[in-house]
Design a protein around this motif. Structure first.
Motif, short mmCIF file in Angstrom:
data_model
loop_
_atom_site.label_atom_id
_atom_site.label_comp_id
_atom_site.label_asym_id
_atom_site.label_seq_id
_atom_site.Cartn_x
_atom_site.Cartn_y
_atom_site.Cartn_z
N ASP A 89 -14.39 -32.18 2.84
CA ASP A 89 -13.97 -32.33 1.52
C ASP A 89 -14.42 -33.63 0.97
N LEU A 90 -14.09 -33.52 -0.45
CA LEU A 90 -14.91 -34.54 -1.12
C LEU A 90 -14.08 -36.01 -0.98
N MET A 91 -12.77 -35.91 -0.70
CA MET A 91 -12.18 -37.17 -0.38
C MET A 91 -12.56 -37.85 0.77
N SER A 92 -12.86 -36.91 1.86
CA SER A 92 -13.32 -37.39 3.27
C SER A 92 -14.95 -37.95 2.97
N VAL A 93 -15.74 -37.41 2.24
CA VAL A 93 -16.87 -37.69 2.04
C VAL A 93 -16.84 -39.21 1.26
N LEU A 94 -16.08 -39.30 0.26
CA LEU A 94 -15.81 -40.67 -0.40
C LEU A 94 -15.42 -41.77 0.52
N ARG A 95 -14.40 -41.23 1.48
CA ARG A 95 -13.92 -42.48 2.39
C ARG A 95 -15.17 -42.78 3.48
N THR A 96 -15.79 -41.89 3.75
CA THR A 96 -16.93 -42.23 4.65
C THR A 96 -18.13 -42.91 3.88
N ALA A 97 -18.43 -42.63 2.65
CA ALA A 97 -19.58 -43.11 2.00
C ALA A 97 -18.96 -44.64 1.67
N VAL A 98 -17.83 -45.03 1.21
CA VAL A 98 -17.25 -46.24 0.96
C VAL A 98 -17.36 -46.98 2.41
N SER A 99 -17.00 -46.53 3.28
CA SER A 99 -16.90 -47.31 4.52
C SER A 99 -18.34 -47.80 4.75
N SER A 100 -19.46 -46.85 4.47
CA SER A 100 -20.70 -47.37 4.72
C SER A 100 -21.04 -48.85 4.23
N LEU A 101 -20.49 -49.08 2.90
CA LEU A 101 -20.80 -50.03 2.07
C LEU A 101 -20.29 -51.40 2.66
N GLY A 102 -19.54 -51.51 3.60
CA GLY A 102 -18.82 -52.76 4.15
C GLY A 102 -19.77 -53.78 4.84
N THR A 103 -20.80 -54.18 4.29
CA THR A 103 -21.70 -55.22 4.68
C THR A 103 -21.09 -56.52 4.53
N GLN A 104 -21.88 -57.48 5.07
CA GLN A 104 -21.23 -58.96 5.01
C GLN A 104 -21.20 -59.47 3.60
N LYS A 105 -21.45 -58.81 2.55
CA LYS A 105 -21.33 -59.07 1.24
C LYS A 105 -19.57 -59.39 0.99
N TYR A 106 -19.03 -58.60 1.81
CA TYR A 106 -17.42 -58.48 1.47
C TYR A 106 -16.83 -59.31 2.63
N THR A 107 -16.30 -60.44 1.99
CA THR A 107 -15.72 -61.40 2.86
C THR A 107 -14.19 -61.07 3.04
N PHE A 108 -13.43 -61.76 4.10
CA PHE A 108 -12.41 -61.78 4.20
C PHE A 108 -11.39 -62.38 3.33
N LYS A 109 -11.78 -62.81 2.18
CA LYS A 109 -11.25 -63.23 0.87
C LYS A 109 -11.64 -62.33 -0.25
N PRO A 110 -10.88 -61.16 -0.47
CA PRO A 110 -11.26 -60.51 -1.62
C PRO A 110 -11.51 -61.16 -2.92
N ALA A 111 -12.71 -60.55 -3.75
CA ALA A 111 -12.87 -61.21 -5.00
C ALA A 111 -13.07 -60.14 -5.99
N ILE A 112 -12.91 -60.70 -7.25
CA ILE A 112 -13.18 -59.72 -8.37
C ILE A 112 -14.50 -59.22 -8.30
N GLU A 113 -15.54 -59.97 -8.07
CA GLU A 113 -16.62 -59.42 -7.88
C GLU A 113 -17.00 -58.26 -6.72
N ASP A 114 -16.11 -58.05 -5.71
CA ASP A 114 -16.20 -57.08 -4.75
C ASP A 114 -15.58 -55.86 -5.47
N ALA A 115 -14.44 -56.24 -6.23
CA ALA A 115 -13.65 -54.91 -6.83
C ALA A 115 -14.60 -54.55 -7.92
N VAL A 116 -15.48 -55.13 -8.53
CA VAL A 116 -16.41 -54.69 -9.65
C VAL A 116 -17.31 -53.60 -8.90
N ARG A 117 -18.03 -54.16 -7.66
CA ARG A 117 -18.80 -53.32 -7.05
C ARG A 117 -18.22 -51.95 -6.71
#
Length: 370
Positions: A89-117
């Motif tokens: 289902d499309l929500m499971s696909v979305l969950r999986t695809a978003v998970s793949s984006l989790g590179t070191q760009k995203y630090t442990f201090k969330p920022a608005i730039e992360d939210a924009v991406r």
């Protein structure tokens, strides 16, 4: 005393939104959400939730350009999407695809730039997968289009009508944020462990997927399809009520009066899509259903909720049922990320207790004394 589901328990402070279910009020950072939807674009509303103020023209231009720059899917995520089974289902696909984006760009201090991406890329992922399942080639984002118009364009490959863009944009602004709902709570819990923003959004998507939370307006669409015409409405609705069945799109867990989001959507639809036959049927069903609900369930104050008019919008612009909850997700990600950023600024890890109901070895008094 146990508060099942943590109902009524206040576990955080927030300046992002306020809901008054008794009086039918939804406020975004001190401003009525319906006014935000009537007067602003998606980009302006997202900026407002993240920054706490509306952008001036220069800031808006820079912010919009930043959103556009983040729309494209990485090649490795596209490969993942191509490998996923068609019956996922499309929500499971979305969950999986978003998970793949989790590179070191995203630090442990969330920022608005992360939210924009994350906000920028979600519509692209949804459109890519939708067209893949439909046997159609993906449509590349178009930089001259705003966020919502580009989403509709990537779904269809055609320039969308202004009325459709305006209706969908209003819906997406009115569903950006809605307090400490289950998915928002999931995001805040994840961030409270000092995890990253991608993980928080994945948690929220998994929660939104559940039918008790992200239940799409598809049941409303089904109801309106079955009714079919104004002439059939009263008999169809009476039959449902006499059987004790629920009318989809009416009533809300929080709002004990009219849902302010439904009122705002109705107004915007009447402004932009007056004369649409589907909208005309929806208006007639609403009027008839409220009258009958008052007869069959007096004192319950059951009115149309946001899902009722979401269904009218989705149907009028030709959006298929499978896209309803993902589209809701593409708007609510703004609220999730705003809450995650707020949580990180004043963080305490969530760690509620549970009442043990199992057996004890030996004398239970020894354990209960502690």
């Amino acid at each position: 005393m146990i508060s099942r589901g943590l109902k009524g328990v206040k576990a955080a402070e927030t300046a992002i939104s306020f809901i008054d279910g008794t009086h039918g009020t939804l406020i975004y950072r001190g401003k009525n959400a319906k006014e935000v939807a009537a007067e602003h674009t998606f980009e302006e509303a997202a900026y407002f939730l993240w920054y706490g103020k509306f952008p001036d023209p220069t800031a808006l231009k820079e912010f919009s350009a930043g959103l556009k720059q983040q729309r494209r899917i990485p090649d490795y995520t596209a490969k993942i999407l191509q490998c996923l089974p068609n019956d996922m289902d499309l929500m499971s696909v979305l969950r999986t695809a978003v998970s793949s984006l989790g590179t070191q760009k995203y630090t442990f201090k969330p920022a608005i730039e992360d939210a924009v991406r994350l906000t920028a890329i979600l519509p692209t992922i949804i459109a890519y997968r939708y067209r893949q399942l439909s046997g159609l080639p993906p449509v590349a984002p178009k930089n001259e289009y705003g966020h919502v118009k580009n989403y509709l364009y990537m779904l269809t490959g055609k320039e969308p009508l202004d009325a459709h863009v305006r209706a969908l944009e209003a819906y997406m602004i009115l569903t950006l944020e809605h307090g400490m709902n289950a998915a928002t709570f999931s995001a805040r819990v994840t961030i409270s462990t000092e995890s990253d923003l991608v993980s928080a959004v994945v948690s929220a998507i998994g929660t939104m997927k559940g039918p008790l939370h992200g239940g799409a307006p598809s049941e409303v669409t089904k109801m309106l399809n079955e009714i079919g015409s104004k002439e059939r409405a009263e008999n169809w609705l009476r039959t449902k009520l006499e059987k004790g069945e629920k009318l989809m799109g009416f009533g809300h867990r929080i709002y004990k009066t009219k849902d302010p989001r439904a009122i705002a959507l109705k107004h915007i639809l009447l402004e932009n899509m007056h004369g649409d036959p589907w909208l005309s049927l929806a208006l007639h069903v609403e009027e008839t259903a409220i009258r009958l609900l008052d007869q069959y369930k007096p004192g319950r104050k059951l009115y149309t909720n946001v899902e009722f008019y979401a269904a009218a919008i989705m149907r009028a612009i030709g959006m298929e049922d499978m896209l309803f909850t993902p589209t809701f997700t593409a708007s609510r990600v703004v609220g999730w990320t705003a809450h995650a950023i707020e949580q990180a600024k004043h963080n305490t890890i969530f760690r509620p207790d549970a009442e043990y109901t199992g057996e004890f070895p030996g004398s239970p008094a020894i354990f209960q004394s502690h």
